[in-house]
Write a protein that holds these residues in place. Structure first.
Motif, PDB file in Angstrom:
ATOM      1  N   ASP A 286     -14.890 -26.300  22.229  1.00  0.00           N
ATOM      2  CA  ASP A 286     -15.837 -26.683  22.376  1.00  0.00           C
ATOM      3  C   ASP A 286     -16.626 -27.098  21.221  1.00  0.00           C
ATOM      4  O   ASP A 286     -17.014 -26.238  20.359  1.00  0.00           O
ATOM      5  CB  ASP A 286     -16.730 -25.698  23.346  1.00  0.00           C
ATOM      6  CG  ASP A 286     -18.091 -26.068  24.216  1.00  0.00           C
ATOM      7  OD1 ASP A 286     -18.718 -26.687  23.506  1.00  0.00           O
ATOM      8  OD2 ASP A 286     -18.424 -25.746  24.975  1.00  0.00           O
TER       9      ASP A 286
ATOM     10  N   ARG B 245     -22.597 -17.037  28.117  1.00  0.00           N
ATOM     11  CA  ARG B 245     -21.298 -16.085  28.147  1.00  0.00           C
ATOM     12  C   ARG B 245     -20.068 -17.347  28.518  1.00  0.00           C
ATOM     13  O   ARG B 245     -18.978 -17.105  28.173  1.00  0.00           O
ATOM     14  CB  ARG B 245     -21.255 -15.062  29.430  1.00  0.00           C
ATOM     15  CG  ARG B 245     -21.928 -13.733  28.520  1.00  0.00           C
ATOM     16  CD  ARG B 245     -21.952 -12.766  29.307  1.00  0.00           C
ATOM     17  NE  ARG B 245     -22.564 -11.530  28.758  1.00  0.00           N
ATOM     18  CZ  ARG B 245     -22.000 -10.713  27.801  1.00  0.00           C
ATOM     19  NH1 ARG B 245     -20.738 -11.223  27.386  1.00  0.00           N
ATOM     20  NH2 ARG B 245     -22.472  -9.717  27.531  1.00  0.00           N
ATOM     21  N   GLN B 246     -20.248 -18.258  29.417  1.00  0.00           N
ATOM     22  CA  GLN B 246     -19.516 -19.114  29.702  1.00  0.00           C
ATOM     23  C   GLN B 246     -18.805 -19.948  28.431  1.00  0.00           C
ATOM     24  O   GLN B 246     -17.835 -20.669  28.379  1.00  0.00           O
ATOM     25  CB  GLN B 246     -19.911 -20.031  30.649  1.00  0.00           C
ATOM     26  CG  GLN B 246     -20.044 -19.519  32.150  1.00  0.00           C
ATOM     27  CD  GLN B 246     -20.647 -20.250  33.272  1.00  0.00           C
ATOM     28  OE1 GLN B 246     -21.131 -21.483  32.865  1.00  0.00           O
ATOM     29  NE2 GLN B 246     -20.327 -20.154  34.445  1.00  0.00           N
ATOM     30  N   LYS B 247     -19.755 -20.080  27.347  1.00  0.00           N
ATOM     31  CA  LYS B 247     -19.491 -21.015  26.355  1.00  0.00           C
ATOM     32  C   LYS B 247     -18.787 -19.896  25.325  1.00  0.00           C
ATOM     33  O   LYS B 247     -17.971 -20.357  24.618  1.00  0.00           O
ATOM     34  CB  LYS B 247     -20.691 -21.320  25.741  1.00  0.00           C
ATOM     35  CG  LYS B 247     -21.509 -22.607  26.286  1.00  0.00           C
ATOM     36  CD  LYS B 247     -20.852 -23.688  25.771  1.00  0.00           C
ATOM     37  CE  LYS B 247     -21.580 -24.948  26.341  1.00  0.00           C
ATOM     38  NZ  LYS B 247     -21.025 -26.495  25.975  1.00  0.00           N
TER      39      LYS B 247
ATOM     40  N   ASP C 221     -17.726 -16.528  25.289  1.00  0.00           N
ATOM     41  CA  ASP C 221     -16.849 -15.478  25.785  1.00  0.00           C
ATOM     42  C   ASP C 221     -15.455 -16.323  25.816  1.00  0.00           C
ATOM     43  O   ASP C 221     -15.071 -16.851  26.835  1.00  0.00           O
ATOM     44  CB  ASP C 221     -17.275 -14.654  27.288  1.00  0.00           C
ATOM     45  CG  ASP C 221     -18.212 -13.540  26.879  1.00  0.00           C
ATOM     46  OD1 ASP C 221     -18.702 -13.193  25.744  1.00  0.00           O
ATOM     47  OD2 ASP C 221     -18.974 -13.144  27.806  1.00  0.00           O
TER      48      ASP C 221
ATOM     49  N   GLN D   2     -25.711 -16.048  31.521  1.00  0.00           N
ATOM     50  CA  GLN D   2     -24.582 -16.716  32.216  1.00  0.00           C
ATOM     51  C   GLN D   2     -23.925 -17.898  31.549  1.00  0.00           C
ATOM     52  O   GLN D   2     -22.826 -18.017  31.173  1.00  0.00           O
ATOM     53  CB  GLN D   2     -24.554 -16.785  33.690  1.00  0.00           C
ATOM     54  CG  GLN D   2     -23.276 -17.302  34.607  1.00  0.00           C
ATOM     55  CD  GLN D   2     -23.567 -17.419  35.788  1.00  0.00           C
ATOM     56  OE1 GLN D   2     -24.526 -17.180  36.488  1.00  0.00           O
ATOM     57  NE2 GLN D   2     -22.437 -17.745  36.555  1.00  0.00           N
ATOM     58  N   ALA D   3     -24.723 -18.802  31.239  1.00  0.00           N
ATOM     59  CA  ALA D   3     -24.418 -19.996  30.611  1.00  0.00           C
ATOM     60  C   ALA D   3     -24.211 -19.757  29.183  1.00  0.00           C
ATOM     61  O   ALA D   3     -22.905 -20.359  28.682  1.00  0.00           O
ATOM     62  CB  ALA D   3     -25.546 -20.856  30.570  1.00  0.00           C
TER      63      ALA D   3
END
Length: 236
Positions: free
Chosen positions: A128, A195-197, A199, A192-193
């Motif tokens: 990413d 952590r999606q990146k 984690d 949440q946004a």
């Protein structure tokens, strides 16, 4: 006395010849083993192989080597899901290596070693462009961490967050990075946004069969990995 002296000289000469033959044989075997490991494991470089113990020829006769060291630097590229990740400084010690005469088969009873993943390579494996990973120092308990920075789009705006994360091993083959805490600051969906990146789980399945990840420790220079293994197959 002359006969005894002559006998001693002959024994010394024969001993020297045996040692020379033994060393020539071990150098040849190390080269053969290094090339076999390189080709069978699909490595981009040739490892350095050191066969320990003397004499070598008696070990060959029994088809078992007491101890073998294998060193690689920037030559192992393990797959990590859809991405690849460079594993540098691979250094393993193998015990009880059973071989055949052509080195087409080489299996170690047990192995231990170390390897490293740089933060640059770990960042690339995150796959990413908005994520970077670096050293995060130590927490209050003295435990080393990594710092993960990620950019996310929340409610139409780009938000950047840097958080300290814990690195661990899962299942013997996966490096896991998990944020300890993500400050959401009351913004719905922000944690949440983020952590999606940031984690991340990356499975390393390109190492020699039988080698597992024992533990990982973040250092200022990268992730230090302790390796362990049994029934390690080096030539297949």
């Amino acid at each position: 006395m002359r006969a005894i002296r002559t006998t001693l000289i002959v024994l010394v000469v024969l001993g020297a010849l045996f040692v020379a033959a033994d060393r020539i044989a071990v150098y040849f075997a190390e080269d053969q083993a290094a090339e076999k490991i390189r080709s069978s494991q699909g490595l981009s470089g040739t490892p350095k192989v050191s066969i320990k113990g003397f004499p070598f020829l008696t070990q060959i006769a029994s088809s078992s080597l007491d101890e073998v060291e294998v060193k690689l630097d920037d030559a192992v590229t393990a797959s990590a899901g859809r991405e690849s990740i460079k594993v540098s400084g691979f250094d393993a010690t193998l015990h009880g290596v059973r071989i055949d005469s052509s080195f087409s088969s080489a299996v170690a009873d047990r192995a231990s070693g170390t390897a490293r993943i740089s933060y640059a390579d770990l960042t690339k494996a995150a796959a990413d462009p908005g994520v970077t990973i670096g050293y995060g120092g130590t927490d209050a308990a003295g435990k080393s961490q990594v710092k993960v920075t990620g950019k996310v789009l929340v409610m139409g705006q780009t938000v950047e967050r840097s958080v300290n994360s814990t690195v661990s091993v899962q299942g013997g083959d996966t490096v896991r990075v998990r944020a300890d805490e993500v400050p959401a600051e009351g913004v719905p969906g922000l944690e949440q946004a983020v952590r999606q990146k940031i984690d991340i789980d990356r499975q390393l399945n390109g190492l020699p069969k039988g080698i597992t990840l024992d533990k990982v420790v973040p250092t200022p220079d990268g992730i230090e990995i302790t390796l362990a293994g049994s029934k390690v197959n080096l030539a297949g």
